[in-house]
Scaffold this motif. Structure first.
Motif, mmCIF file in Angstrom:
data_model
loop_
_atom_site.group_PDB
_atom_site.id
_atom_site.type_symbol
_atom_site.label_atom_id
_atom_site.label_comp_id
_atom_site.label_asym_id
_atom_site.label_seq_id
_atom_site.Cartn_x
_atom_site.Cartn_y
_atom_site.Cartn_z
ATOM 1 N N ARG A 298 0.877 -1.292 0.006
ATOM 2 C CA ARG A 298 0.037 -0.078 0.021
ATOM 3 C C ARG A 298 0.847 1.166 0.024
ATOM 4 N NH1 ARG A 298 -3.917 -2.385 4.737
ATOM 5 N NH2 ARG A 298 -4.935 -3.938 3.735
ATOM 6 N N GLY A 299 2.298 1.132 -0.129
ATOM 7 C CA GLY A 299 2.999 2.044 -0.153
ATOM 8 C C GLY A 299 3.329 2.963 1.236
ATOM 9 N N SER A 359 10.915 -3.080 10.234
ATOM 10 C CA SER A 359 10.102 -2.078 9.854
ATOM 11 C C SER A 359 10.629 -0.717 9.464
ATOM 12 C CB SER A 359 8.698 -2.138 10.603
ATOM 13 O OG SER A 359 8.975 -1.564 11.816
ATOM 14 N N ASP A 360 9.472 0.010 8.527
ATOM 15 C CA ASP A 360 10.052 1.085 8.025
ATOM 16 C C ASP A 360 11.624 1.390 7.787
ATOM 17 O OD1 ASP A 360 9.570 3.926 7.316
ATOM 18 O OD2 ASP A 360 9.516 4.616 9.207
ATOM 19 N N VAL A 399 14.928 -7.163 1.005
ATOM 20 C CA VAL A 399 14.111 -6.112 1.258
ATOM 21 C C VAL A 399 12.994 -6.220 0.405
ATOM 22 C CG1 VAL A 399 14.224 -3.547 1.085
ATOM 23 C CG2 VAL A 399 16.241 -4.725 1.818
ATOM 24 N N ALA A 400 11.795 -5.575 1.188
ATOM 25 C CA ALA A 400 10.510 -5.790 0.321
ATOM 26 C C ALA A 400 10.134 -4.159 0.399
ATOM 27 C CB ALA A 400 9.544 -6.481 1.007
ATOM 28 N N VAL A 405 7.194 -9.288 -3.191
ATOM 29 C CA VAL A 405 6.292 -9.081 -2.361
ATOM 30 C C VAL A 405 5.517 -10.056 -2.270
ATOM 31 C CG1 VAL A 405 6.051 -6.427 -2.819
ATOM 32 C CG2 VAL A 405 4.917 -8.381 -4.402
ATOM 33 N N ASP A 406 5.916 -11.274 -2.431
ATOM 34 C CA ASP A 406 5.354 -12.612 -2.056
ATOM 35 C C ASP A 406 6.036 -13.333 -0.895
ATOM 36 O OD1 ASP A 406 3.606 -15.079 -3.056
ATOM 37 O OD2 ASP A 406 5.625 -15.999 -2.713
#
Length: 697
Positions: A298-299, A359-360, A399-400, A405-406
């Motif tokens: 979702r960005g 995260s982030d 890194v995603a 994205v799987d």
């Protein structure tokens, strides 16, 4: 009233009698008066005898008239009054009047009708009053039952006004909260809720405003910080309305579900957290990974997935014991957690494998910096009982959404990067790259082709001669597998042995090698050549409990002399579970075969363990031979290995000999058994006849 109505009835009877007497006296007086008046008139005419006769007639007439009047009065008035009096008497005694009153159009008939209407109204009032009394008694009895049921209920009951201010709580609830009634009454219901339930309080108030009903789980909290009482309850609130339908109160029913919540929490810990380290387990980690992927798609942000694998953990676990291994894992988990941010997720996937979701993450540079920080957790040694051990970890990073994205692809990428870090010397980290993915795809292709090669028997054996420098004769061979593909190209073992080992396909391949090598040995012996054959065992083969039985069956099947059969194993295969390794070696030695330690000097074997292994031969690794005579250190190492082997009465074989100087040095240091390209490269069986060395017979 009963006496009054009875007296009235007696009065009516007396009244009739008195009336009759008065009529009689009136008639008598009137007759006498008439008689005396008339007698005065007739005195002159008649005698006294006629006067008395007249009086008697008058008296008789008066009595007759009186009797007739009494009969008429009794029939027309007194009898009807008597029946009414008797009816009033029965009503006064609470009975229904049994006499049927007349309904004549005169005054008495009107009185009878009025009495019957009054009696019906009285009966209706009495019946209604009785019903009201019965209903009241029943309601009071029901209220007493409800009051006892509420008071002794094992559920909490609470009644509030329409502003949700408490007006009543039952004893169960006061005991549950540890409060007095005076401490609760008048307070808002939401004041019993824990501080972190205030958002739920707002939702509850809004729902009651909209629907006037609410049900949910809330945490009740009372007391101070040092004596805080908390209870999870399921609360149901319903309205109470008056007879006009106006909301007047709310009633709430509370059921203590603290045990259920504790059980759910325990089940969640068992389902989502590792019991040893307290970290998230694989299931919880997968859930968090899916959430992170959704957020990245979702960005919102990018994230990094890190795979950890402790280096040489198996050695520590095997040498110091599983309890020490568990203590090490707990310490590693504590160190990693202390270096992570609150938003990051760390999990133990099993064994010594850990995974982290960062995260982030802005880019790979930031991910690498965090990985380096995490590796600092392994710099300090760990105290395990009386032992202090150094630890390190190999880390793979992906890194995603840059790499994928799987979910499965990300896990695969991190795993590939981790194995790349191990291949690069361990104690480091590596990022996923497309090259790693290509190599993995190639391994998958090789695995698929290997399975077909096993079915189609596409393998062949090459044999590298083993030379005795002292006698200058050929004394044996080392069997080396080659893969002859359908296009007649040879695939070297370096490209497929590792894949076969990791997939377990090395077991059927290894069995085929042993069978073919024993058949080759049988053919050589049948031709009169007393040579040996050396066969390499893989780690998976060596750890197979059925290995000795399988070799024994092949020896019996081919009919060879096991004294000419040599099995080569590496140092690393022996240094895991040394007791199990010694048991396996003894099982093989009972078959009459010889055992050799291959690539000696490249591992980390202890001489203390080495003397316990029932081996017959040491093979000096080619890495120590290739730089002779240029590298003096290698020459000293080789000389030391040869001297040690001789002291331990072990044969010593040098491999990788490629020059005259190397052969001369080895011969000078009493290492007579050699093999290498200087003498011959590995050859197929049909090419061995071209060898110029004398074969031992």
């Amino acid at each position: 009233m009963k006496d009054l109505t009875y007296n009235n009835a007696k009065g009516i009877n007396s009244l009739g009698l008195k009336f009759s007497v008065l009529v009689f006296l009136a008639m008598l007086t009137t007759g006498l008066t008439v008689a005396f008046s008339y007698s005065s008139f007739l005195q002159k005419i008649q005698s006294n005898q006629s006067i008395w006769h007249l009086l008697l007639v008058t008296l008789a007439v008066a009595l007759l008239v009186t009797a007739i009047l009494y009969f008429l009065l009794n029939h027309l008035v007194l009898k009807r009054l008597k029946r009414l009096a008797l009816a009033v008497n029965r009503v006064g005694r609470g009975l229904q009047p049994s006499l049927q009153l007349d309904n004549e159009p005169d005054e008495l008939g009107m009185l009878n009708r009025a009495f019957m209407a009054m009696n019906a109204e009285i009966n209706q009032l009495i019946t209604g009053l009785d019903n009201r009394i019965a209903e009241k008694e029943q309601a009071e009895m029901l209220a007493r039952k409800l009051s006892k049921a509420v008071a002794f209920s094992s559920s909490g009951i609470i009644i509030t006004n329409h502003h949700l201010e408490i007006e009543y709580v039952n004893p169960f609830l006061t005991e549950l909260l540890g409060l007095q009634v005076t401490d609760i009454y008048g307070k808002p219901l939401t004041g019993l809720f824990a501080a972190d339930m205030q958002l739920l309080s707002s939702e509850m108030l809004q729902t009651l405003k909209d629907r006037q009903h609410w049900r949910g789980d809330v945490l009740l909290q009372q007391g101070h910080a040092d004596e805080m009482l908390q209870h999870w309850v399921t609360l149901a609130i319903a309205p109470i309305r008056d007879e006009k339908g106006t909301l007047s109160h709310y009633v709430g029913a509370l059921q203590d579900i603290s045990f259920i919540k504790q059980s759910q929490k325990q089940m969640e810990r068992l389902a989502y957290f590792d019991s040893l380290t307290g970290l998230a387990n694989r299931s919880y980690f997968r859930n968090q990974l899916r959430k992170a992927i959704a957020m990245s798609q979702r960005g919102y942000y990018s994230f990094a997935l890190l795979y950890f694998d402790l280096d040489e953990f198996k050695l520590i676990n095997d040498t110091l014991g599983h309890d020490a291994g568990d203590d090490l894992l707990i310490e590693v988990a504590t160190r990693l957690t202390s270096r992570l941010r609150d938003d990051d997720t760390i999990a133990r996937l099993g064994g010594d494998e850990f995974a982290v979701i960062l995260s982030d993450i802005k880019d790979k540079i930031q991910a690498g910096q965090i990985a380096a920080t995490l590796q600092q957790a392994f710099q300090q040694p760990v105290k395990l009982g009386t032992h202090t051990v150094a630890i390190s970890a190999s880390i793979g990073i992906t890194v995603a959404p840059d790499d994928a994205v799987d979910e499965e692809l990300l896990l695969k990428h991190a795993d590939l990067a981790m194995y790349e870090a191990k291949a690069r010397g361990k104690n480091t980290y590596r990022f996923f790259s497309q090259q790693l993915n290509d190599a993995a795809n190639e391994r998958l292709l090789i695995e698929s082709q290997l399975r077909e090669a096993i079915r189609e028997q596409q393998f062949i054996l090459f044999y590298q001669p083993k030379i005795d420098l002292q006698e200058d004769i050929l004394v044996g061979y080392e069997a080396l597998i080659r893969w002859l593909k359908p296009d007649n190209t040879l695939m070297p073992p370096a490209r497929f042995i590792a894949v076969a080992e990791s997939t377990g396909l090395i077991v059927p391949i290894g069995e085929w090698i042993i069978l073919e090598a024993c058949r080759f040995l049988a053919r050589q012996h049948s031709r009169g050549y007393a040579v040996t054959v050396s066969i390499n065992l893989s780690a998976r083969q060596f750890n197979d409990n059925k290995l000795a039985d399988m070799i024994e069956k092949i020896i019996q099947r081919t009919g060879i002399d096991p004294a000419y059969l040599i099995f080569e194993i590496t140092e690393s295969m022996l240094m895991g579970d040394t007791d199990a390794a010694i048991r396996q070696l003894n099982q093989l030695k009972r078959l009459g075969i010889s055992l050799s330690i291959d690539d000696f000097g490249t591992g980390y074997s202890s001489l203390n363990y080495l003397k316990r292994f029932p081996v017959d031969e040491l093979k000096i690794d080619r890495s120590f031979v290739k730089d002779i005579p240029e590298d003096r250190n290698d020459m000293d190492i080789v000389a030391a290995i040869i001297a040690m082997a001789q002291k331990m009465q072990l044969r010593v074989v040098a491999e990788g000999v490629e020059s005259t100087a190397q052969a001369a040095f080895l011969k000078q240091n009493a290492c007579y058994l050699v093999q290498g390209y200087y003498f011959s490269m590995p050859l197929a069986e049909q090419e061995l006849s071209h060898l110029t060395f004398t074969i031992k017979t």
